[in-house]
Design a protein around this motif. Structure first.
Motif, PDB file in Angstrom:
ATOM      1  N   LEU A 272       0.871  -1.169   0.000  1.00  0.00           N
ATOM      2  CA  LEU A 272       0.000   0.000   0.000  1.00  0.00           C
ATOM      3  C   LEU A 272       0.909   1.220   0.000  1.00  0.00           C
ATOM      4  N   LEU A 273       0.829   1.996  -1.072  1.00  0.00           N
ATOM      5  CA  LEU A 273       1.629   3.210  -1.208  1.00  0.00           C
ATOM      6  C   LEU A 273       0.710   4.416  -1.129  1.00  0.00           C
ATOM      7  N   VAL A 274       1.074   5.393  -0.331  1.00  0.00           N
ATOM      8  CA  VAL A 274       0.331   6.637  -0.234  1.00  0.00           C
ATOM      9  C   VAL A 274       1.259   7.753  -0.694  1.00  0.00           C
ATOM     10  N   ILE A 275       0.778   8.529  -1.672  1.00  0.00           N
ATOM     11  CA  ILE A 275       1.548   9.656  -2.194  1.00  0.00           C
ATOM     12  C   ILE A 275       0.729  10.912  -1.904  1.00  0.00           C
ATOM     13  N   THR A 276       1.206  11.720  -0.980  1.00  0.00           N
ATOM     14  CA  THR A 276       0.422  12.848  -0.479  1.00  0.00           C
ATOM     15  C   THR A 276       1.279  14.105  -0.482  1.00  0.00           C
ATOM     16  N   GLY A 277       0.745  15.184   0.050  1.00  0.00           N
ATOM     17  CA  GLY A 277       1.472  16.446   0.113  1.00  0.00           C
ATOM     18  C   GLY A 277       0.879  17.486  -0.820  1.00  0.00           C
ATOM     19  N   ASN A 278       1.363  18.713  -0.705  1.00  0.00           N
ATOM     20  CA  ASN A 278       0.809  19.838  -1.463  1.00  0.00           C
ATOM     21  C   ASN A 278       1.492  20.072  -2.810  1.00  0.00           C
ATOM     22  N   GLY A 279       2.526  19.318  -3.107  1.00  0.00           N
ATOM     23  CA  GLY A 279       3.263  19.538  -4.343  1.00  0.00           C
ATOM     24  C   GLY A 279       2.650  18.846  -5.549  1.00  0.00           C
ATOM     25  N   LYS A 280       3.094  19.272  -6.726  1.00  0.00           N
ATOM     26  CA  LYS A 280       2.649  18.687  -7.989  1.00  0.00           C
ATOM     27  C   LYS A 280       3.406  17.380  -8.232  1.00  0.00           C
ATOM     28  N   GLY A 281       2.708  16.368  -8.721  1.00  0.00           N
ATOM     29  CA  GLY A 281       3.376  15.136  -9.113  1.00  0.00           C
ATOM     30  C   GLY A 281       2.857  13.879  -8.433  1.00  0.00           C
ATOM     31  N   LYS A 282       1.839  14.003  -7.601  1.00  0.00           N
ATOM     32  CA  LYS A 282       1.311  12.826  -6.902  1.00  0.00           C
ATOM     33  C   LYS A 282       0.661  11.851  -7.886  1.00  0.00           C
ATOM     34  N   SER A 283      -0.247  12.353  -8.700  1.00  0.00           N
ATOM     35  CA  SER A 283      -0.894  11.498  -9.702  1.00  0.00           C
ATOM     36  C   SER A 283       0.124  11.001 -10.715  1.00  0.00           C
ATOM     37  N   THR A 284       1.032  11.874 -11.107  1.00  0.00           N
ATOM     38  CA  THR A 284       2.068  11.495 -12.066  1.00  0.00           C
ATOM     39  C   THR A 284       2.878  10.321 -11.533  1.00  0.00           C
ATOM     40  N   SER A 285       3.221  10.357 -10.267  1.00  0.00           N
ATOM     41  CA  SER A 285       3.957   9.258  -9.650  1.00  0.00           C
ATOM     42  C   SER A 285       3.122   7.983  -9.646  1.00  0.00           C
ATOM     43  N   GLY A 286       1.855   8.110  -9.278  1.00  0.00           N
ATOM     44  CA  GLY A 286       0.973   6.941  -9.273  1.00  0.00           C
ATOM     45  C   GLY A 286       0.848   6.319 -10.652  1.00  0.00           C
ATOM     46  N   PHE A 287       0.657   7.157 -11.659  1.00  0.00           N
ATOM     47  CA  PHE A 287       0.546   6.646 -13.023  1.00  0.00           C
ATOM     48  C   PHE A 287       1.865   6.074 -13.523  1.00  0.00           C
ATOM     49  N   GLY A 288       2.973   6.645 -13.072  1.00  0.00           N
ATOM     50  CA  GLY A 288       4.274   6.082 -13.432  1.00  0.00           C
ATOM     51  C   GLY A 288       4.429   4.667 -12.921  1.00  0.00           C
ATOM     52  N   THR A 289       3.938   4.423 -11.701  1.00  0.00           N
ATOM     53  CA  THR A 289       3.991   3.074 -11.139  1.00  0.00           C
ATOM     54  C   THR A 289       3.096   2.130 -11.924  1.00  0.00           C
ATOM     55  N   VAL A 290       1.912   2.607 -12.320  1.00  0.00           N
ATOM     56  CA  VAL A 290       1.017   1.774 -13.143  1.00  0.00           C
ATOM     57  C   VAL A 290       1.686   1.452 -14.474  1.00  0.00           C
ATOM     58  N   ALA A 291       2.306   2.440 -15.104  1.00  0.00           N
ATOM     59  CA  ALA A 291       2.994   2.198 -16.383  1.00  0.00           C
ATOM     60  C   ALA A 291       4.115   1.182 -16.208  1.00  0.00           C
ATOM     61  N   ARG A 292       4.859   1.297 -15.125  1.00  0.00           N
ATOM     62  CA  ARG A 292       5.927   0.341 -14.836  1.00  0.00           C
ATOM     63  C   ARG A 292       5.360  -1.066 -14.696  1.00  0.00           C
ATOM     64  N   ALA A 293       4.259  -1.191 -13.943  1.00  0.00           N
ATOM     65  CA  ALA A 293       3.639  -2.500 -13.730  1.00  0.00           C
ATOM     66  C   ALA A 293       3.147  -3.099 -15.049  1.00  0.00           C
ATOM     67  N   VAL A 294       2.517  -2.280 -15.878  1.00  0.00           N
ATOM     68  CA  VAL A 294       2.047  -2.745 -17.193  1.00  0.00           C
ATOM     69  C   VAL A 294       3.235  -3.221 -18.020  1.00  0.00           C
ATOM     70  N   GLY A 295       4.334  -2.489 -17.944  1.00  0.00           N
ATOM     71  CA  GLY A 295       5.545  -2.865 -18.666  1.00  0.00           C
ATOM     72  C   GLY A 295       6.089  -4.218 -18.247  1.00  0.00           C
ATOM     73  N   HIS A 296       5.788  -4.637 -17.020  1.00  0.00           N
ATOM     74  CA  HIS A 296       6.207  -5.949 -16.524  1.00  0.00           C
ATOM     75  C   HIS A 296       5.125  -7.006 -16.725  1.00  0.00           C
ATOM     76  N   GLY A 297       4.038  -6.640 -17.423  1.00  0.00           N
ATOM     77  CA  GLY A 297       2.997  -7.607 -17.729  1.00  0.00           C
ATOM     78  C   GLY A 297       1.936  -7.769 -16.661  1.00  0.00           C
ATOM     79  N   PHE A 298       1.871  -6.844 -15.687  1.00  0.00           N
ATOM     80  CA  PHE A 298       0.877  -6.942 -14.631  1.00  0.00           C
ATOM     81  C   PHE A 298      -0.453  -6.327 -15.070  1.00  0.00           C
ATOM     82  N   ASN A 299      -1.533  -6.818 -14.474  1.00  0.00           N
ATOM     83  CA  ASN A 299      -2.874  -6.282 -14.716  1.00  0.00           C
ATOM     84  C   ASN A 299      -3.144  -5.148 -13.743  1.00  0.00           C
ATOM     85  N   CYS A 300      -3.646  -4.024 -14.267  1.00  0.00           N
ATOM     86  CA  CYS A 300      -3.835  -2.832 -13.444  1.00  0.00           C
ATOM     87  C   CYS A 300      -5.221  -2.245 -13.640  1.00  0.00           C
TER      88      CYS A 300
END
Length: 198
Positions: free
Chosen positions: A33-61
């Motif tokens: 369970l990863l939580v990406i929080t705070g007032n800065g820009k990039g939280k969703s970008t980080s989350g989507f980056g992890t999803v893209a990485r997982a897809v690249g390894h053949g995982f279902n997301c």
């Protein structure tokens, strides 16, 4: 010069030994369970980056998006073509709708899909983008969320993004990252840019 090289090599060897020890001691395997929080820009970008990485390894997301539902979504445009399931809250930003009941209903509709994803053993990674706001505004019950996270398949990793993550989510999480705002173009009157901001 040879002394500098020797000192450098000794430091690097010591560092390698410490890293190798930590790797050897990390033996538990489970979904995170990863939580990406705070007032800065990039939280969703980080989350989507992890999803893209997982897809690249053949995982279902699967992805659920709260708040940003009415904007064109570059991540969705790409990742849906690669088999990622999306559930998007259609109302968009709550300050635009200004209708608590409509927002609650829209959030609950997406939340029902989230609960299905959190029970699906075929999904390896689930991104709950901007979910923290739904808890803060009481559109989604915190206890119901915690129960769903605790009862998910043991291999499934979940990423939650958004400002002001509730302390119970932070305590439950395996990894918490806080994105700090140092400077943002929007504060200087610069318009959000397609492909960079959304």
């Amino acid at each position: 010069m040879a002394q500098d090289q020797d000192r450098h090599q000794q430091r690097q060897q010591k560092l390698k030994q410490q890293v190798d020890e930590r790797i050897a001691n990390a033996t538990e395997e489970k979904g995170l369970l990863l939580v990406i929080t705070g007032n800065g820009k990039g939280k969703s970008t980080s989350g989507f980056g992890t999803v893209a990485r997982a897809v690249g390894h053949g995982f279902n997301c699967g992805v659920a998006q709260f708040i940003k539902g009415t904007w064109e979504n570059g991540e969705k445009n790409l990742l849906e073509k690669l088999g990622v399931t999306f559930h998007v809250m259609a109302t968009g930003f709550t300050w635009e709708t200004q209708n608590k009941q409509a927002d609650t209903d829209a959030a609950q509709q997406v939340w029902q899909e989230c609960k299905k994803m959190l029970q699906d053993p075929n999904l390896d990674v689930v991104l709950l983008d901007e979910l923290t706001y739904m808890v803060t505004y009481d559109y989604i019950d915190l206890e119901e969320l915690l129960t769903a996270l605790n009862q998910r398949p043991s291999h499934q990793s979940v990423i939650i993004t958004g400002r002001a993550a509730h302390r119970s989510l932070i305590e439950l999480a395996d990894t918490v990252s806080e994105v700090r705002n140092v400077k943002h173009a929007f504060d200087a009157g610069i318009k959000a840019r397609k492909g960079i901001d959304w």
